[in-house]
Design a protein around this motif. Structure first.
Motif, short mmCIF file in Angstrom:
data_model
loop_
_atom_site.label_atom_id
_atom_site.label_comp_id
_atom_site.label_asym_id
_atom_site.label_seq_id
_atom_site.Cartn_x
_atom_site.Cartn_y
_atom_site.Cartn_z
N LEU A 196 0.82 -1.21 0.00
CA LEU A 196 0.00 0.00 0.00
C LEU A 196 0.86 1.26 0.00
O LEU A 196 0.46 2.29 -0.56
CB LEU A 196 -0.95 0.00 1.20
N SER A 197 2.05 1.19 0.59
CA SER A 197 2.96 2.33 0.57
C SER A 197 3.41 2.64 -0.85
O SER A 197 3.50 3.80 -1.26
CB SER A 197 4.17 2.07 1.47
N LYS A 198 3.67 1.59 -1.63
CA LYS A 198 4.01 1.79 -3.05
C LYS A 198 2.81 2.38 -3.80
O LYS A 198 2.97 3.32 -4.60
CB LYS A 198 4.43 0.45 -3.68
N LEU A 199 1.62 1.88 -3.53
CA LEU A 199 0.41 2.41 -4.15
C LEU A 199 0.22 3.88 -3.78
O LEU A 199 -0.11 4.71 -4.64
CB LEU A 199 -0.81 1.59 -3.74
N LEU A 200 0.45 4.22 -2.53
CA LEU A 200 0.34 5.61 -2.08
C LEU A 200 1.35 6.50 -2.81
O LEU A 200 0.99 7.57 -3.31
CB LEU A 200 0.56 5.69 -0.56
N ALA A 201 2.58 6.04 -2.91
CA ALA A 201 3.62 6.82 -3.59
C ALA A 201 3.27 7.03 -5.06
O ALA A 201 3.45 8.13 -5.60
CB ALA A 201 4.97 6.11 -3.45
N GLU A 202 2.78 6.00 -5.71
CA GLU A 202 2.44 6.13 -7.12
C GLU A 202 1.21 7.01 -7.32
O GLU A 202 1.14 7.79 -8.27
CB GLU A 202 2.25 4.75 -7.75
N THR A 203 0.25 6.91 -6.42
CA THR A 203 -0.93 7.75 -6.50
C THR A 203 -0.55 9.22 -6.34
O THR A 203 -1.01 10.09 -7.09
CB THR A 203 -1.96 7.34 -5.43
N TYR A 204 0.33 9.50 -5.39
CA TYR A 204 0.76 10.88 -5.17
C TYR A 204 1.58 11.39 -6.35
O TYR A 204 1.42 12.54 -6.78
CB TYR A 204 1.56 10.99 -3.86
N THR A 205 2.44 10.56 -6.89
CA THR A 205 3.24 10.95 -8.05
C THR A 205 2.33 11.26 -9.23
O THR A 205 2.52 12.26 -9.93
CB THR A 205 4.25 9.84 -8.40
N LEU A 206 1.33 10.41 -9.47
CA LEU A 206 0.38 10.65 -10.55
C LEU A 206 -0.43 11.91 -10.29
O LEU A 206 -0.72 12.68 -11.21
CB LEU A 206 -0.52 9.43 -10.74
N TYR A 207 -0.80 12.15 -9.03
CA TYR A 207 -1.49 13.39 -8.67
C TYR A 207 -0.64 14.60 -9.07
O TYR A 207 -1.14 15.54 -9.70
CB TYR A 207 -1.79 13.42 -7.16
N LEU A 208 0.64 14.61 -8.69
CA LEU A 208 1.51 15.74 -9.00
C LEU A 208 1.64 15.96 -10.51
O LEU A 208 1.58 17.09 -10.99
CB LEU A 208 2.89 15.54 -8.39
N THR A 209 1.82 14.89 -11.25
CA THR A 209 1.94 15.00 -12.70
C THR A 209 0.65 15.55 -13.31
O THR A 209 0.68 16.43 -14.17
CB THR A 209 2.30 13.63 -13.32
N GLN B 37 -9.41 14.93 -12.52
CA GLN B 37 -8.55 13.78 -12.24
C GLN B 37 -7.63 14.04 -11.06
O GLN B 37 -7.47 13.17 -10.19
CB GLN B 37 -7.75 13.41 -13.49
N TYR B 38 -7.00 15.22 -10.99
CA TYR B 38 -6.09 15.45 -9.86
C TYR B 38 -6.87 15.58 -8.55
O TYR B 38 -6.38 15.18 -7.50
CB TYR B 38 -5.11 16.60 -10.09
N THR B 39 -8.11 16.07 -8.62
CA THR B 39 -8.93 16.16 -7.41
C THR B 39 -9.26 14.76 -6.90
O THR B 39 -9.18 14.48 -5.70
CB THR B 39 -10.21 16.97 -7.69
N GLU B 40 -9.60 13.87 -7.82
CA GLU B 40 -9.89 12.48 -7.42
C GLU B 40 -8.66 11.84 -6.80
O GLU B 40 -8.74 11.16 -5.77
CB GLU B 40 -10.39 11.67 -8.63
N LEU B 41 -7.50 12.03 -7.42
CA LEU B 41 -6.25 11.45 -6.90
C LEU B 41 -5.91 12.03 -5.53
O LEU B 41 -5.48 11.30 -4.63
CB LEU B 41 -5.10 11.68 -7.89
N TRP B 42 -6.10 13.34 -5.36
CA TRP B 42 -5.84 13.97 -4.07
C TRP B 42 -6.72 13.35 -2.99
O TRP B 42 -6.26 13.07 -1.88
CB TRP B 42 -6.08 15.48 -4.15
N ASN B 43 -7.98 13.10 -3.33
CA ASN B 43 -8.90 12.50 -2.36
C ASN B 43 -8.60 11.03 -2.11
O ASN B 43 -9.06 10.47 -1.12
CB ASN B 43 -10.35 12.68 -2.83
N ALA B 44 -7.83 10.39 -2.98
CA ALA B 44 -7.50 8.97 -2.82
C ALA B 44 -6.34 8.73 -1.86
O ALA B 44 -6.26 7.66 -1.25
CB ALA B 44 -7.16 8.37 -4.18
N VAL B 45 -5.44 9.70 -1.73
CA VAL B 45 -4.23 9.42 -0.93
C VAL B 45 -4.54 9.22 0.55
O VAL B 45 -3.92 8.37 1.20
CB VAL B 45 -3.12 10.48 -1.14
N ASP B 46 -5.49 9.95 1.09
CA ASP B 46 -5.77 9.84 2.52
C ASP B 46 -6.30 8.45 2.91
O ASP B 46 -5.79 7.86 3.87
CB ASP B 46 -6.74 10.94 2.95
N PRO B 47 -7.28 7.89 2.20
CA PRO B 47 -7.73 6.54 2.56
C PRO B 47 -6.62 5.48 2.46
O PRO B 47 -6.57 4.55 3.27
CB PRO B 47 -8.86 6.24 1.58
#
Length: 164
Positions: free
Chosen positions: A26-39, A62-72
């Motif tokens: 999940l830490s890898k998933l979090l890192a990739e989600t945040y990286t995709l959010y930034l891009t 899309q970035y709003t959805e990604l931002w909301n995904a990192v916390d869960p």
């Protein structure tokens, strides 16, 4: 001065070894989600061309959805008893996604980069299922299913824009 006591041990029916393995995934998933959010946010700011209005708005959604995904995702890692990564250095080390290009690409290249990013995050999420199944970790499986739905649908929508 009173001595601080340690937090009670975690007893949720998942072994510490399995919780650690799931938290690492999940830490890898979090890192990739945040990286995709930034891009995605970068591309929202920097998109130009004839499709500016539609891509600017799509990237914002899309970035709003990604931002909301990192916390869960981070909160699930914490629920399993491990610290959630939260620095650029940790994310860069954990993520398999490239950073946003230093020079913004053309609009359709942005679409392609984001499509590939969503597909990569979907692969990361899918690869975690054997771990969560082995651990009988239904909350993590539910989270992964939700993330897969979003990433696969977003990749499809982006891919559709690339058709000639």
């Amino acid at each position: 001065m009173a001595k601080k006591s340690a937090a009670p041990s975690i007893s949720i029916g998942i072994s510490e070894k399995d919780r650690a393995a799931v938290a690492a995934g999940l830490s890898k998933l979090l890192a990739e989600t945040y990286t995709l959010y930034l891009t995605t946010h970068n591309f929202h700011w920097n998109v130009t061309g004839p499709m500016f209005n539609s891509l600017h708005a799509m990237f914002m959604a899309q970035y709003t959805e990604l931002w909301n995904a990192v916390d869960p995702i981070a909160e699930r890692i914490r629920s399993l008893g491990f610290p959630a990564p939260g620095s650029y250095a940790q994310f860069a080390k954990l993520s398999g996604l490239p950073d946003a290009p230093a020079t913004p690409p053309k609009a359709m290249k942005m679409v392609e980069v984001l499509m590939q990013g969503h597909e990569a995050v979907a692969r990361t999420a899918r690869a975690l299922f054997p771990l969560v199944d082995k651990a009988s970790d239904e909350p993590s499986a539910d989270l992964l299913t939700q993330r897969l739905t979003i990433h696969e649908q977003t990749a499809w929508m982006l891919r559709s824009l690339l058709e000639e």
